[in-house]
Design an enzyme around this catalytic site. Structure first.
Site, PDB file in Angstrom:
ATOM      1  N   ASP A   1     -13.945 -52.578  42.439  1.00  9.72           N
ATOM      2  CA  ASP A   1     -13.103 -51.333  42.335  1.00  9.72           C
ATOM      3  C   ASP A   1     -13.614 -50.862  41.174  1.00  9.72           C
ATOM      4  O   ASP A   1     -14.046 -51.213  40.031  1.00  9.72           O
ATOM      5  CB  ASP A   1     -11.763 -52.005  42.136  1.00  9.72           C
ATOM      6  CG  ASP A   1     -10.909 -50.906  41.788  1.00  9.72           C
ATOM      7  OD1 ASP A   1     -10.396 -49.936  42.731  1.00  9.72           O
ATOM      8  OD2 ASP A   1     -10.208 -50.658  40.550  1.00  9.72           O
TER       9      ASP A   1
ATOM     10  N   GLU B   1     -17.047 -49.485  45.369  1.00  8.10           N
ATOM     11  CA  GLU B   1     -16.466 -48.426  45.198  1.00  8.10           C
ATOM     12  C   GLU B   1     -16.810 -47.349  44.119  1.00  8.10           C
ATOM     13  O   GLU B   1     -16.361 -47.393  42.951  1.00  8.10           O
ATOM     14  CB  GLU B   1     -14.808 -48.479  44.967  1.00  8.10           C
ATOM     15  CG  GLU B   1     -13.884 -47.376  45.388  1.00  8.10           C
ATOM     16  CD  GLU B   1     -12.821 -47.328  44.374  1.00  8.10           C
ATOM     17  OE1 GLU B   1     -11.944 -46.060  44.460  1.00  8.10           O
ATOM     18  OE2 GLU B   1     -12.779 -47.769  43.426  1.00  8.10           O
TER      19      GLU B   1
HETATM   20  C1  GLC Z   1      -9.551 -47.441  42.729  1.00  3.56           C
HETATM   21  C2  GLC Z   1      -8.372 -47.844  43.790  1.00  3.56           C
HETATM   22  C3  GLC Z   1      -7.076 -47.320  43.216  1.00  3.56           C
HETATM   23  C4  GLC Z   1      -6.881 -47.581  41.871  1.00  3.56           C
HETATM   24  C5  GLC Z   1      -7.738 -47.481  41.207  1.00  3.56           C
HETATM   25  C6  GLC Z   1      -7.554 -47.883  39.853  1.00  3.56           C
HETATM   26  O1  GLC Z   1      -9.752 -46.118  42.823  1.00  3.56           O
HETATM   27  O2  GLC Z   1      -8.633 -47.524  44.990  1.00  3.56           O
HETATM   28  O3  GLC Z   1      -6.218 -47.654  44.341  1.00  3.56           O
HETATM   29  O4  GLC Z   1      -5.665 -46.796  41.484  1.00  3.56           O
HETATM   30  O5  GLC Z   1      -9.060 -48.141  41.581  1.00  3.56           O
HETATM   31  O6  GLC Z   1      -7.662 -49.158  39.603  1.00  3.56           O
END
Ligand code: GLC
Length: 530
Positions: free
Chosen positions: A199, A241
């Site tokens: 993440d 991500e």
């Molecule tokens: C990522 C996740 C999101 C979350 C963010 C902070 O972007 O996909 O849902 O709020 O990280 O952890």
């Protein structure tokens, strides 16, 4: 060499929203296990499970208060292990979310860090007296946060946070934090999981005079993580991500010594733009701007996920276009995005929903489906933040859509109701028993794709002599040649097929393919050269 993840069909599911096995109104591992037949039938190769760690849930689990456990609402550790084993027994895989950038402010590390400036844990986070520091850094959660610094009354300093102020960023300048993260990886990989969706990767380090994203130090740490998994758990997938432009995404693959797979964020909104404008140009351009990636690596492509449909990777003009077109009601907008699901974005038009799935499944990359989109689930604008796209999975038309037998008021969120998207109309069961349902169509495409080995990584060549209202392309590698035809508009269009080939109509094998094909409104064809 083809790795499993290169050609996998991923399915993102929110365990809280998927199936409640113990009747308390929350999805859990018992429920998930009961629904694995469905995922196997659908053709899912790998489940991506959003966070299940103990959490105060101010960011739906992305605010972790302990990395070494499961929130009891989902079940016990044994339950988790059983679920992983069941998934494997069916030949599927599972990856978990790993939140590396921040913790919850209720994580014991942060609680202690605030309490004592002398504690070694103080240095697990990023502190300052000067909230002007790193001022070139953008704010991500624009709707709720005014600064990336929050003042801590208790210790009299500001702490750094890229997301909600209840999510203090970890300090990667501290080698102890690296050690902790590797221990966490180790802990979960011992359970036999197949990898992590990592993440919020771009934000691990802060440096004055930069935008604090994609810094070289961040890449150093990722290489360290990769080395750790390669040495100790070979075959483990690391999926990034990183919501960035293609040229900034490329370094996240490194020399295939960082991430194996990264989400292609810029492609996603352009699929919607192409459909809205009835013009393929935006998709063609972004893929032209996408550099080749190392062997053994892959893009993860998607239409929707658990967040807002992000419009960070478009120009300001394009964002305004997307908002005007797809989110005319201001409540549908969130931060720099749109908090709606696929089916409502497509005005519940089956033809368009199928067309988008066809694009997802035939363009390069490994497709990631979002739970419920395969049956055309709707969203609930009345729920705050991104909760409107995280409503209970609709299994059948019984109480709570078959998600839970708990009284409605005990559910973590109400299931979607109403004539168009409510579970009485949209549910798995009714679509399972209806041969020409959306679910059957999506499933058919998924299974067809699995036989088309050129799709995950084969070369892409546009049929650029055709009008821009058509998005047609060859996919090719040593396994064969495939032609995908998509009509982006409502007007019927006839295409003269390239000569010298014999084509099989993959999605309707009994129908002969002549010298030309007429695509109906938003129609598409999958043609395999035999
Ligand atoms: C990522 C996740 C999101 C979350 C963010 C902070 O972007 O996909 O849902 O709020 O990280 O952890």
């Amino acid at each position: 060499m083809t790795n499993w993840y290169t050609k996998a069909i991923f399915y993102e599911l929110y365990p809280r929203a998927f199936a409640d096995g113990n009747g308390d109104g929350w999805g859990d591992f018992i429920g998930l296990r009961q629904r694995l037949d469905y995922l196997e039938w659908l053709g899912v190769d790998c489940i991506w499970m959003t966070p299940v760690y103990p959490s105060p849930l101010r960011d739906d689990g992305y605010d972790v208060s302990s990395y070494y456990g499961i929130d009891p609402k989902y079940g016990l550790m044994e339950d988790f292990k059983l679920t992983v084993d069941e998934i494997h027994r069916r030949g599927m895989k599972i990856i978990m979310d790993l939140v590396v950038n921040h913790t919850s402010d209720l994580h014991p590390w942060f609680v202690e860090a605030r309490r004592s400036k002398d504690s070694p844990l103080r240095d697990y986070y990023v502190w300052t007296h000067d909230p002007e520091k790193y001022k070139e850094t953008r704010i991500i959660f624009l709707d709720t946060e005014e600064s990336n610094w929050a003042y801590d009354e208790l210790s009299g300093e500001y702490y750094w946070h890229r997301f909600y102020s209840s999510q203090p960023d970890l300090n990667y300048d501290n080698p102890k934090v690296h050690e902790e993260m590797l221990n966490i990886l180790d802990f979960w990989l011992k359970f036999g999981i197949d990898g992590f969706r990592v993440d919020a990767v771009p934000y691990l380090y802060e440096r004055e005079g930069t935008n604090c994203e994609n810094l070289p130090e961040t890449h150093d740490f990722i290489r360290k993580m990769r080395q750790f998994v390669d040495e100790n758990y070979p075959g483990t997938l690391l999926l990034a991500e990183a919501n960035q432009w293609p040229q900034d995404l490329l370094p996240y693959f490194g020399n295939n010594d960082e991430f194996h797979v990264a989400f292609h964020f810029p492609l996603m909104p352009r699929l919607y733009m192409a459909l809205a404008k009835g013009d393929r140009t935006d998709v063609v351009n972004i893929l032209a701007d996408t550099p080749p990636i190392p062997d053994g690596c892959q893009w993860a492509t998607f239409l929707r996920n658990h967040d807002e449909l992000t419009l960070e990777m478009v120009t300001e003009e394009e964002r305004q276009f997307m908002w005007d077109y797809y989110a005319p009601d201001m409540r549908q907008r969130l931060n720099l995005g749109i908090r709606r699901r696929l089916a409502p974005l497509m005005d519940n038009d089956r033809r368009k929903i199928e067309l988008m799935h066809s694009l997802l499944l035939t363009l390069p990359g490994a497709p990631v489906l979002y739970y419920g989109d395969e049956i055309g689930m709707g969203d609930n604008i009345a729920l705050e933040d991104r909760n409107g796209v995280r409503t209970p999975m609709q299994w059948n038309d019984s109480i709570n859509g078959g998600f839970s037998v708990a009284p409605l008021e005990n559910l973590y969120a109400p299931p979607v109701s109403g004539p168009d998207y409510g579970y009485g109309t949209v549910n798995v069961l009714v679509q399972e028993i209806t041969p020409n349902s959306l679910l059957h169509r999506v499933r058919q495409m998924i299974h067809a794709r699995k036989e088309l080995d050129m799709l995950p990584r084969g070369a892409l060549q546009w049929l650029d002599h055709l009008p821009n209202t058509l998005l047609c392309f060859w996919r090719e590698d040593e396994n064969g040649k495939f032609l995908a035809l998509h009509n982006l508009v409502e007007t019927e269009q006839t295409i003269e097929l390239p000569t010298g080939y014999h084509f099989i109509n993959v999605l309707d094998e009994d129908s002969a393919v002549g010298e030309s094909i007429t695509l109906g409104a938003y129609g598409f064809y999958w043609l395999l050269v035999s």
